[in-house]
Design a protein around this motif. Structure first.
Motif, PDB file in Angstrom:
ATOM      1  N   ALA A  14       5.202  30.588  96.227  1.00 24.62           N
ATOM      2  CA  ALA A  14       6.108  30.549  97.377  1.00 24.62           C
ATOM      3  C   ALA A  14       6.345  31.959  97.931  1.00 24.62           C
ATOM      4  CB  ALA A  14       7.438  29.903  96.977  1.00 24.62           C
ATOM      5  N   ALA A  15       6.563  32.914  97.025  1.00 28.68           N
ATOM      6  CA  ALA A  15       6.819  34.288  97.456  1.00 28.68           C
ATOM      7  C   ALA A  15       5.592  34.882  98.149  1.00 28.68           C
ATOM      8  CB  ALA A  15       7.219  35.146  96.254  1.00 28.68           C
ATOM      9  N   PHE A  16       4.396  34.599  97.608  1.00 30.42           N
ATOM     10  CA  PHE A  16       3.172  35.088  98.245  1.00 30.42           C
ATOM     11  C   PHE A  16       3.014  34.489  99.630  1.00 30.42           C
ATOM     12  CE2 PHE A  16      -1.308  34.550  99.323  1.00 30.42           C
ATOM     13  CZ  PHE A  16      -1.786  35.854  99.192  1.00 30.42           C
TER      14      PHE A  16
ATOM     15  N   ILE B 293       5.577  45.355  91.616  1.00 25.48           N
ATOM     16  CA  ILE B 293       6.633  46.383  91.719  1.00 25.48           C
ATOM     17  C   ILE B 293       6.147  47.550  92.571  1.00 25.48           C
ATOM     18  CG2 ILE B 293       7.980  48.074  90.409  1.00 25.48           C
ATOM     19  CD1 ILE B 293       7.977  46.057  88.084  1.00 25.48           C
ATOM     20  N   PHE B 294       4.900  47.979  92.340  1.00 25.07           N
ATOM     21  CA  PHE B 294       4.345  49.078  93.137  1.00 25.07           C
ATOM     22  C   PHE B 294       4.270  48.692  94.612  1.00 25.07           C
ATOM     23  CE2 PHE B 294       0.693  51.239  95.090  1.00 25.07           C
ATOM     24  CZ  PHE B 294       1.135  52.553  94.983  1.00 25.07           C
ATOM     25  N   THR B 295       3.967  47.423  94.897  1.00 27.24           N
ATOM     26  CA  THR B 295       3.891  46.971  96.290  1.00 27.24           C
ATOM     27  C   THR B 295       5.236  47.126  96.988  1.00 27.24           C
ATOM     28  OG1 THR B 295       2.148  45.377  95.741  1.00 27.24           O
ATOM     29  CG2 THR B 295       3.347  45.016  97.798  1.00 27.24           C
ATOM     30  N   VAL B 296       6.325  46.776  96.283  1.00 22.88           N
ATOM     31  CA  VAL B 296       7.660  46.950  96.856  1.00 22.88           C
ATOM     32  C   VAL B 296       7.885  48.407  97.221  1.00 22.88           C
ATOM     33  CG1 VAL B 296      10.142  46.774  96.440  1.00 22.88           C
ATOM     34  CG2 VAL B 296       8.614  44.983  95.593  1.00 22.88           C
TER      35      VAL B 296
ATOM     36  N   ILE C  80       9.761  39.116  94.068  1.00 18.57           N
ATOM     37  CA  ILE C  80       9.781  37.813  93.387  1.00 18.57           C
ATOM     38  C   ILE C  80       8.458  37.565  92.668  1.00 18.57           C
ATOM     39  CG2 ILE C  80       9.935  35.316  93.728  1.00 18.57           C
ATOM     40  CD1 ILE C  80      11.808  35.883  96.091  1.00 18.57           C
ATOM     41  N   MET C  81       7.345  37.948  93.298  1.00 16.19           N
ATOM     42  CA  MET C  81       6.042  37.815  92.647  1.00 16.19           C
ATOM     43  C   MET C  81       6.002  38.622  91.356  1.00 16.19           C
ATOM     44  SD  MET C  81       3.705  38.149  96.089  1.00 16.19           S
ATOM     45  CE  MET C  81       2.138  38.380  95.233  1.00 16.19           C
ATOM     46  N   ALA C  82       6.530  39.846  91.394  1.00 15.55           N
ATOM     47  CA  ALA C  82       6.530  40.707  90.208  1.00 15.55           C
ATOM     48  C   ALA C  82       7.362  40.086  89.092  1.00 15.55           C
ATOM     49  CB  ALA C  82       7.071  42.092  90.566  1.00 15.55           C
ATOM     50  N   ILE C  83       8.561  39.605  89.430  1.00 14.88           N
ATOM     51  CA  ILE C  83       9.435  38.988  88.419  1.00 14.88           C
ATOM     52  C   ILE C  83       8.746  37.779  87.796  1.00 14.88           C
ATOM     53  CG2 ILE C  83      11.586  37.703  88.107  1.00 14.88           C
ATOM     54  CD1 ILE C  83      12.788  39.529  90.300  1.00 14.88           C
ATOM     55  N   SER C  84       8.106  36.954  88.631  1.00 12.56           N
ATOM     56  CA  SER C  84       7.439  35.750  88.135  1.00 12.56           C
ATOM     57  C   SER C  84       6.300  36.105  87.186  1.00 12.56           C
ATOM     58  CB  SER C  84       6.914  34.925  89.312  1.00 12.56           C
ATOM     59  OG  SER C  84       7.971  34.511  90.161  1.00 12.56           O
TER      60      SER C  84
END
Length: 462
Positions: A352-354, A425-428, A322-326
């Motif tokens: 919120a995602a963080f 994305i890399f974190t996922v 969600i963080m990446a998309i935002s």
């Protein structure tokens, strides 16, 4: 040894270290203009006044491991509390700019120690099935400390005129930290050392008694035996010599990824960013405090109640996604010059995602993945990497967002947000590929995850 009431008592006391972490970090936010006026600072000097505590944070992180190993987890927190007290008093009384800087650095050392030792202490006393939620309380305390000092600063600013604020009011802002620091110091004498540290010192009866006290109603025999087995490994020697380089790299990467996904860009530069999103006349500083702060706090509470139910990996991957998309949405809107108030939705979604994932859950993982014999050293290295990454992100964002820079002119301000989105994305992928699920296991059971066969390939998700 005086027995504590329960593990919640220990958590609440030690989490005050997190509250002071947030309080000390944010207290300067209400005093920057007064400091600039009082000390006649130019832009560079003001920037250094605001960021000088970060130097202390790095120093504190470096020494926290050795202090907590030698003097105990509680002993290291007592040192941090004393540093908070010294900094609060010293920052409130100086007539010289560099004296003020010195005391801010001292406070930063306290932050660096507390940022590492508080979650480690909580992890070492928490029952396995509650460890995630209890360690997450430390992140809640950090955010709550920031919100408290925002309102304290506002209240002090209302006590007098602007002239009074520039001469005396800012001193009260820094001096106000004496109260929570003093309470923290006193309450630390009501808590014991952790059972793991006591066992490492050969104080087995105390360790066993405490382990039984914080696991009320549970059979501790298997957990105690696991601790005994883990202590058979020598506590001397380097992390590499123990074959634990893999888990150390995972810890460092978790720390760095928490920062390079861009959280401090919004925490430090939210007014500037939000003002650029809309021409609204809303007080941007108040918007930041109420909306960003409230969302951060609310979803940290959600994490506290879900991290032990759903596990670390799902929260980390969903949150980072969600963080990446935002971030990618914000960057694309900036590039296409489609800026508007609607982007506040993506900002709050990111926050919120963080708060649900990388904020609290990273600290949960860092506090539990390292084996007993190297926990202090390894966690100190990982936290040092986190503060260093914090510094790099905080320093490079203004450069990338400079309207005269090539990056800004080429990508219309969208590049840094795209960069943070890619890091999300890399974190996922990193969490999916390398981070095992740790919920419900004792700290000693988790040590079996880091055998040489497993760290060479994909971690076993059991």
């Amino acid at each position: 040894m005086k027995q504590p009431a329960n593990v919640l008592h220990l958590t609440l006391v030690v989490a005050l270290g997190g509250l002071l972490f947030g309080y000390d970090t944010a207290v300067i936010s209400g005093a920057t203009e007064a400091l600039q006026t009082y000390f006649s600072l130019d832009a560079a000097e003001l920037g250094f006044a605001a960021s000088s505590a970060l130097i202390g944070c790095v120093i504190g992180a470096i020494f926290a491991g050795g202090l907590s190993a030698r003097y105990g987890r509680r002993g290291a927190l007592i040192i941090a509390a004393l540093l908070f007290l010294i900094s609060a008093i010293g920052s409130a009384i100086p007539e010289n700019y560099w004296v003020f800087i010195l005391y801010r650095v001292i406070g930063g050392v306290g932050v660096g120690i507390a940022s590492m030792v508080s979650p480690m202490y909580i992890a070492e006393v928490a029952p396995p099935q509650r460890r995630g939620s209890l360690v997450s309380c430390n992140q809640f305390a950090i955010i709550f400390g920031m919100l408290v000092v925002y309102f304290v600063n506002y209240g002090i600013a209302q006590l007098g005129s602007e002239i009074w604020l520039n001469t005396m009011g800012w001193r009260l802002m820094f001096g106000s930290e004496v109260l929570p620091a003093g309470i923290f110091l006193l309450l630390l004498f009501t808590v014991p050392e952790t059972p793991r540290w006591l066992a490492m010192q050969g104080r087995h009866q105390e360790a066993r008694t405490l382990l039984k006290a914080v696991n009320k109603g549970a059979d501790i025999e298997s957990q105690w035996q696991d601790i005994q087995v883990s202590l058979q490994e020598k506590t001397t020697g380097g992390i590499v010599s123990k074959g634990l380089l893999g888990v150390l790299i995972i810890g460092i990467m978790l720390s760095v990824l928490q920062q390079v996904t861009g959280i401090n860009v919004f925490l430090y530069y939210a007014p500037t960013i939000l003002k650029g999103f809309s021409e609204s006349s809303i007080d941007i500083a108040l918007l930041q405090t109420i909306l960003v702060g409230a969302v951060n706090l609310t979803f940290t509470v959600v994490a506290i109640f879900t991290v032990d139910r759903f596990g670390r990996r799902p929260l980390m991957m969903i949150g980072a996604g969600i963080m990446a998309i935002s971030m990618l949405a914000i960057g694309t809107a900036a590039y296409m010059n489609a800026i508007g108030g609607y982007l506040l939705v993506f900002v709050l979604g990111y926050i919120a995602a963080f708060a649900l994932s990388l904020g609290p859950v990273t600290w949960v993982l860092l506090s539990e993945i390292f084996p007993n014999s190297v926990r202090s050293k390894a966690l100190s290295i990982a936290v040092f990497a986190q503060w260093f990454a914090n510094f790099v992100v905080s320093q490079t964002f203004p450069m990338m967002n400079d309207h005269s820079s090539w990056l800004y002119q080429t990508y219309n301000g969208g590049f840094p947000f795209w960069l943070y989105g890619v890091m999300g994305i890399f974190t996922v992928y990193f969490v999916y590929r390398w981070v095992p699920e740790t919920k419900g296991k004792s700290l000693e059971q988790l040590e079996s995850l880091w055998t040489p066969a497993e760290v060479k390939g994909k971690a076993e998700y059991v």
